[in-house]
Write an enzyme that holds these catalytic residues in place. Structure first.
Site, PDB file in Angstrom:
ATOM      1  CE  LYS A  19      18.960  46.080  68.213  1.00  0.00           C
ATOM      2  NZ  LYS A  19      18.423  45.194  69.250  1.00  0.00           N
ATOM      3  CG  ASP A  34      16.918  45.764  72.797  1.00  0.00           C
ATOM      4  OD1 ASP A  34      15.776  46.039  72.395  1.00  0.00           O
ATOM      5  OD2 ASP A  34      17.880  45.596  72.030  1.00  0.00           O
TER       6      ASP A  34
END
Ligand code: NAP
Length: 273
Positions: free
Chosen positions: A66, A102
Protein backbone atom coordinates in the site's frame (compact mmCIF):
# COMPACT_ATOMS: atom_id res chain seq x y z
CA UNK A 1 -14.18 -7.12 -24.51
CA UNK A 2 -14.47 -7.14 -20.71
CA UNK A 3 -12.70 -4.47 -18.63
CA UNK A 4 -9.74 -5.81 -16.66
CA UNK A 5 -9.14 -5.24 -12.96
CA UNK A 6 -6.91 -6.99 -10.43
CA UNK A 7 -5.74 -7.09 -6.85
CA UNK A 8 -1.99 -7.03 -6.16
CA UNK A 9 -0.51 -8.47 -2.97
CA UNK A 10 2.03 -10.91 -1.56
CA UNK A 11 0.69 -13.34 -0.50
CA UNK A 12 -2.54 -13.08 -2.48
CA UNK A 13 -3.97 -16.62 -2.67
CA UNK A 14 -6.28 -15.96 0.31
CA UNK A 15 -7.82 -12.81 -1.20
CA UNK A 16 -11.62 -12.61 -1.32
CA UNK A 17 -11.50 -9.60 -3.65
CA UNK A 18 -12.02 -11.59 -6.90
CA UNK A 19 -15.14 -13.18 -5.40
CA UNK A 20 -16.46 -9.84 -4.15
CA UNK A 21 -15.91 -8.00 -7.43
CA UNK A 22 -17.38 -10.86 -9.46
CA UNK A 23 -20.51 -10.59 -7.30
CA UNK A 24 -20.65 -6.79 -7.78
CA UNK A 25 -20.28 -7.25 -11.55
CA UNK A 26 -23.13 -9.81 -11.69
CA UNK A 27 -25.37 -7.42 -9.74
CA UNK A 28 -24.64 -4.55 -12.10
CA UNK A 29 -24.60 -6.61 -15.31
CA UNK A 30 -21.03 -5.39 -15.87
CA UNK A 31 -18.60 -7.21 -18.16
CA UNK A 32 -15.42 -7.23 -16.11
CA UNK A 33 -12.61 -9.61 -15.33
CA UNK A 34 -10.92 -9.35 -11.92
CA UNK A 35 -7.88 -11.43 -11.06
CA UNK A 36 -5.57 -11.91 -8.07
CA UNK A 37 -1.99 -11.07 -9.03
CA UNK A 38 0.97 -12.13 -6.91
CA UNK A 39 3.64 -9.44 -7.22
CA UNK A 40 7.22 -10.27 -6.21
CA UNK A 41 8.23 -8.31 -3.09
CA UNK A 42 10.65 -6.25 -5.20
CA UNK A 43 8.46 -6.15 -8.30
CA UNK A 44 5.23 -4.36 -7.44
CA UNK A 45 5.66 -1.31 -9.72
CA UNK A 46 6.75 -3.49 -12.65
CA UNK A 47 3.75 -5.78 -12.13
CA UNK A 48 1.36 -2.85 -12.17
CA UNK A 49 2.91 -1.35 -15.30
CA UNK A 50 2.71 -4.74 -17.04
CA UNK A 51 -0.98 -4.95 -16.12
CA UNK A 52 -1.63 -1.44 -17.47
CA UNK A 53 0.13 -2.34 -20.72
CA UNK A 54 -2.13 -5.41 -20.98
CA UNK A 55 -5.22 -3.19 -20.77
CA UNK A 56 -5.83 -3.04 -17.00
CA UNK A 57 -8.30 -0.31 -15.99
CA UNK A 58 -7.79 -0.36 -12.23
CA UNK A 59 -6.45 -2.36 -9.32
CA UNK A 60 -6.74 -2.95 -5.62
CA UNK A 61 -3.59 -3.15 -3.55
CA UNK A 62 -3.14 -5.12 -0.37
CA UNK A 63 -0.30 -5.99 2.00
CA UNK A 64 2.56 -5.26 1.75
CA UNK A 65 2.28 -2.83 -1.16
CA UNK A 66 0.00 0.00 0.00
CA UNK A 67 2.88 2.42 0.66
CA UNK A 68 4.55 1.50 -2.64
CA UNK A 69 1.23 2.12 -4.40
CA UNK A 70 1.13 5.55 -2.75
CA UNK A 71 4.53 6.37 -4.25
CA UNK A 72 3.65 4.89 -7.65
CA UNK A 73 0.55 7.04 -8.14
CA UNK A 74 0.92 10.16 -10.33
CA UNK A 75 -2.00 11.76 -8.50
CA UNK A 76 -3.63 10.97 -5.17
CA UNK A 77 -6.96 11.76 -3.60
CA UNK A 78 -6.99 13.83 -0.37
CA UNK A 79 -8.02 10.76 1.64
CA UNK A 80 -5.08 8.80 0.22
CA UNK A 81 -2.76 11.67 1.21
CA UNK A 82 -4.13 11.58 4.77
CA UNK A 83 -3.76 7.80 4.95
CA UNK A 84 -0.26 7.92 3.38
CA UNK A 85 -1.24 4.64 1.73
CA UNK A 86 -3.15 3.62 -1.40
CA UNK A 87 -5.42 0.58 -1.74
CA UNK A 88 -7.11 1.47 -5.04
CA UNK A 89 -5.56 2.50 -8.36
CA UNK A 90 -7.32 3.91 -11.41
CA UNK A 91 -5.54 3.80 -14.75
CA UNK A 92 -6.76 6.42 -17.21
CA UNK A 93 -5.24 8.75 -19.82
CA UNK A 94 -1.74 7.41 -19.19
CA UNK A 95 -1.94 8.41 -15.52
CA UNK A 96 -2.22 6.44 -12.28
CA UNK A 97 -4.63 7.82 -9.70
CA UNK A 98 -4.24 6.51 -6.14
CA UNK A 99 -7.09 6.43 -3.63
CA UNK A 100 -7.67 4.88 -0.23
CA UNK A 101 -11.12 3.41 0.38
CA UNK A 102 -10.39 1.65 3.71
CA UNK A 103 -11.62 4.51 5.92
CA UNK A 104 -14.83 4.93 3.95
CA UNK A 105 -15.31 1.15 4.09
CA UNK A 106 -14.96 1.03 7.87
CA UNK A 107 -17.35 3.95 8.40
CA UNK A 108 -19.95 2.49 6.07
CA UNK A 109 -19.81 -0.84 7.89
CA UNK A 110 -19.96 0.77 11.34
CA UNK A 111 -22.65 3.33 10.60
CA UNK A 112 -24.81 1.88 7.80
CA UNK A 113 -24.51 -1.86 8.40
CA UNK A 114 -24.10 -2.01 12.17
CA UNK A 115 -26.05 1.13 13.11
CA UNK A 116 -23.22 2.30 15.37
CA UNK A 117 -23.49 5.95 16.46
CA UNK A 118 -20.12 7.69 16.64
CA UNK A 119 -21.07 11.32 17.28
CA UNK A 120 -20.41 12.18 20.92
CA UNK A 121 -19.03 8.69 21.69
CA UNK A 122 -15.69 7.67 23.17
CA UNK A 123 -13.71 5.75 20.55
CA UNK A 124 -10.57 3.67 21.09
CA UNK A 125 -8.43 2.72 18.08
CA UNK A 126 -5.88 -0.05 18.65
CA UNK A 127 -2.80 0.01 16.42
CA UNK A 128 -0.86 2.70 14.60
CA UNK A 129 -0.01 1.02 11.31
CA UNK A 130 -1.35 1.79 7.85
CA UNK A 131 -4.88 0.57 8.59
CA UNK A 132 -5.19 2.74 11.71
CA UNK A 133 -3.82 5.81 9.95
CA UNK A 134 -6.32 5.42 7.11
CA UNK A 135 -9.35 5.49 9.41
CA UNK A 136 -8.42 8.41 11.69
CA UNK A 137 -9.73 11.21 9.43
CA UNK A 138 -13.08 9.49 8.68
CA UNK A 139 -13.56 8.61 12.36
CA UNK A 140 -12.89 12.24 13.37
CA UNK A 141 -15.29 13.43 10.67
CA UNK A 142 -18.00 11.38 12.41
CA UNK A 143 -17.56 13.72 15.44
CA UNK A 144 -16.66 11.39 18.33
CA UNK A 145 -16.29 12.82 21.84
CA UNK A 146 -12.72 11.49 21.94
CA UNK A 147 -10.53 9.29 19.78
CA UNK A 148 -7.70 7.57 21.64
CA UNK A 149 -5.02 5.71 19.67
CA UNK A 150 -3.29 2.98 21.67
CA UNK A 151 -0.25 1.22 20.29
CA UNK A 152 2.40 -1.17 21.54
CA UNK A 153 5.07 1.16 20.13
CA UNK A 154 3.80 4.40 21.63
CA UNK A 155 5.97 6.62 19.39
CA UNK A 156 3.96 5.53 16.36
CA UNK A 157 0.66 6.50 18.02
CA UNK A 158 2.14 9.84 19.07
CA UNK A 159 3.35 10.48 15.51
CA UNK A 160 -0.19 9.91 14.22
CA UNK A 161 -1.60 12.33 16.79
CA UNK A 162 0.95 14.96 15.72
CA UNK A 163 -0.23 14.55 12.13
CA UNK A 164 -3.71 15.65 13.23
CA UNK A 165 -2.37 18.11 15.83
CA UNK A 166 -5.18 20.59 15.27
CA UNK A 167 -7.75 18.15 16.64
CA UNK A 168 -7.88 18.13 20.45
CA UNK A 169 -10.28 15.16 20.56
CA UNK A 170 -7.37 12.95 19.54
CA UNK A 171 -4.73 11.57 21.90
CA UNK A 172 -2.20 8.75 22.06
CA UNK A 173 -1.97 6.22 24.86
CA UNK A 174 0.10 3.26 25.93
CA UNK A 175 -2.04 0.17 26.59
CA UNK A 176 -1.34 0.21 30.34
CA UNK A 177 -2.52 3.83 30.60
CA UNK A 178 -5.99 2.82 29.40
CA UNK A 179 -6.78 1.24 32.79
CA UNK A 180 -9.73 2.99 34.39
CA UNK A 181 -11.14 4.41 31.11
CA UNK A 182 -13.97 2.84 29.13
CA UNK A 183 -15.05 3.35 25.53
CA UNK A 184 -18.25 3.04 23.49
CA UNK A 185 -16.47 1.79 20.39
CA UNK A 186 -13.18 -0.15 20.33
CA UNK A 187 -11.69 -0.78 16.88
CA UNK A 188 -8.86 -3.28 16.65
CA UNK A 189 -6.62 -2.16 13.77
CA UNK A 190 -3.65 -4.28 14.86
CA UNK A 191 -2.48 -7.38 13.06
CA UNK A 192 -2.10 -9.23 16.41
CA UNK A 193 -4.97 -11.63 15.65
CA UNK A 194 -3.19 -12.94 12.54
CA UNK A 195 -0.75 -14.67 14.89
CA UNK A 196 -3.44 -15.60 17.42
CA UNK A 197 -2.39 -12.78 19.76
CA UNK A 198 -4.31 -10.08 21.58
CA UNK A 199 -3.22 -6.46 22.06
CA UNK A 200 -2.34 -6.05 25.79
CA UNK A 201 -5.58 -4.31 26.79
CA UNK A 202 -6.29 -3.76 30.46
CA UNK A 203 -9.65 -4.93 31.82
CA UNK A 204 -12.85 -2.84 31.71
CA UNK A 205 -12.14 -0.74 28.58
CA UNK A 206 -15.49 -1.80 27.09
CA UNK A 207 -18.41 0.39 28.24
CA UNK A 208 -21.74 -1.35 28.91
CA UNK A 209 -23.28 -0.68 25.46
CA UNK A 210 -20.02 -0.85 23.55
CA UNK A 211 -19.26 -2.29 20.14
CA UNK A 212 -16.01 -4.23 19.73
CA UNK A 213 -14.87 -4.22 16.10
CA UNK A 214 -11.92 -6.14 14.67
CA UNK A 215 -10.66 -5.15 11.22
CA UNK A 216 -9.55 -8.70 10.58
CA UNK A 217 -12.12 -11.45 10.03
CA UNK A 218 -12.56 -15.16 10.49
CA UNK A 219 -10.38 -17.00 13.01
CA UNK A 220 -7.96 -14.06 13.27
CA UNK A 221 -10.69 -11.92 14.86
CA UNK A 222 -11.40 -14.49 17.57
CA UNK A 223 -8.77 -13.56 20.22
CA UNK A 224 -9.95 -9.92 20.37
CA UNK A 225 -13.68 -10.62 20.03
CA UNK A 226 -13.58 -13.39 22.66
CA UNK A 227 -11.77 -11.04 25.07
CA UNK A 228 -14.30 -8.28 24.32
CA UNK A 229 -17.22 -10.63 24.98
CA UNK A 230 -15.70 -11.80 28.27
CA UNK A 231 -15.16 -8.15 29.22
CA UNK A 232 -18.81 -7.29 28.66
CA UNK A 233 -18.84 -5.63 25.23
CA UNK A 234 -22.48 -5.53 24.11
CA UNK A 235 -21.81 -6.12 20.40
CA UNK A 236 -19.06 -7.78 18.39
CA UNK A 237 -18.16 -7.45 14.71
CA UNK A 238 -15.31 -8.61 12.52
CA UNK A 239 -13.92 -6.80 9.46
CA UNK A 240 -15.67 -8.75 6.71
CA UNK A 241 -18.16 -5.90 6.25
CA UNK A 242 -15.31 -3.39 5.98
CA UNK A 243 -13.63 -5.58 3.37
CA UNK A 244 -16.76 -5.63 1.21
CA UNK A 245 -17.45 -1.92 1.74
CA UNK A 246 -13.93 -0.81 0.77
CA UNK A 247 -14.33 -2.96 -2.35
CA UNK A 248 -17.71 -1.37 -3.13
CA UNK A 249 -16.10 2.07 -2.84
CA UNK A 250 -13.35 0.98 -5.28
CA UNK A 251 -15.96 -0.42 -7.70
CA UNK A 252 -17.78 2.91 -7.53
CA UNK A 253 -14.56 4.78 -8.27
CA UNK A 254 -13.86 2.62 -11.33
CA UNK A 255 -17.34 2.32 -12.78
CA UNK A 256 -19.50 5.09 -11.25
CA UNK A 257 -22.00 2.53 -9.91
CA UNK A 258 -22.36 1.68 -6.23
CA UNK A 259 -23.13 -2.03 -5.80
CA UNK A 260 -25.26 -3.31 -2.93
CA UNK A 261 -22.92 -4.68 -0.29
CA UNK A 262 -25.40 -6.50 2.00
CA UNK A 263 -26.04 -9.49 -0.32
CA UNK A 264 -22.31 -9.90 -0.89
CA UNK A 265 -21.53 -9.83 2.85
CA UNK A 266 -24.32 -12.38 3.37
CA UNK A 267 -23.00 -14.58 0.55
CA UNK A 268 -19.46 -14.58 2.04
CA UNK A 269 -20.79 -15.39 5.51
CA UNK A 270 -23.06 -18.15 4.20
CA UNK A 271 -20.33 -19.84 2.17
CA UNK A 272 -17.68 -19.31 4.86
CA UNK A 273 -15.56 -17.93 2.01
P1 NAP B 1 0.72 -2.80 9.94
O1 NAP B 1 0.99 -1.49 9.27
O2 NAP B 1 1.72 -3.90 9.85
O3 NAP B 1 0.49 -2.47 11.51
C1 NAP B 1 0.29 -3.48 12.43
C2 NAP B 1 -0.15 -2.88 13.78
O4 NAP B 1 -0.46 -3.97 14.66
C3 NAP B 1 0.91 -2.05 14.48
O5 NAP B 1 0.29 -0.99 15.17
C4 NAP B 1 1.52 -3.06 15.47
O6 NAP B 1 2.07 -2.45 16.62
C5 NAP B 1 0.28 -3.83 15.86
N1 NAP B 1 0.58 -5.16 16.39
C6 NAP B 1 1.01 -6.26 15.71
N2 NAP B 1 1.11 -7.31 16.54
C7 NAP B 1 0.73 -6.88 17.77
C8 NAP B 1 0.62 -7.51 19.04
N3 NAP B 1 0.92 -8.81 19.22
N4 NAP B 1 0.18 -6.76 20.08
C9 NAP B 1 -0.14 -5.45 19.91
N5 NAP B 1 -0.04 -4.79 18.73
C10 NAP B 1 0.38 -5.50 17.67
O7 NAP B 1 -0.64 -3.43 9.45
P2 NAP B 1 -1.92 -2.62 8.88
O8 NAP B 1 -1.78 -2.40 7.42
O9 NAP B 1 -2.15 -1.43 9.74
O10 NAP B 1 -3.09 -3.69 9.06
C11 NAP B 1 -3.59 -4.05 10.35
C12 NAP B 1 -4.65 -5.12 10.18
O11 NAP B 1 -5.83 -4.56 9.59
C13 NAP B 1 -4.18 -6.24 9.25
O12 NAP B 1 -4.38 -7.46 9.91
C14 NAP B 1 -5.07 -6.11 8.03
O13 NAP B 1 -5.38 -7.37 7.47
C15 NAP B 1 -6.32 -5.43 8.60
N6 NAP B 1 -7.05 -4.65 7.56
C16 NAP B 1 -8.32 -5.04 7.25
C17 NAP B 1 -9.04 -4.33 6.28
C18 NAP B 1 -10.45 -4.75 5.91
O14 NAP B 1 -10.92 -4.33 4.85
N7 NAP B 1 -11.14 -5.51 6.73
C19 NAP B 1 -8.45 -3.23 5.63
C20 NAP B 1 -7.15 -2.85 5.98
C21 NAP B 1 -6.46 -3.59 6.95
P3 NAP B 1 3.59 -1.88 16.62
O15 NAP B 1 3.54 -0.54 15.95
O16 NAP B 1 3.93 -1.78 18.05
O17 NAP B 1 4.44 -2.88 15.87
Amino acid sequence: MSERYAVFGNPIGHSKSPLIHAAFARQCGAEISYEARLAPLDGFAGGVREFIAAGGRGANVTLPFKEQAFRLADQRTPRAELAAAVNTLVFADGQILGDNTDGAGLLRDLVDNLGCAIAGRRVLLLGAGGAARGVIAPLLAARPHTLVIANRTIDRAEALVRQFAADDRLRASAYAQLAGTSFDLVVNATSAGLSGALPPLPERVFAAESLAYDMVYGAAAMPFLAFARAQGAARLADGLGMLVEQAAEAFYLWRGVRPASAPVIAMLRATGA
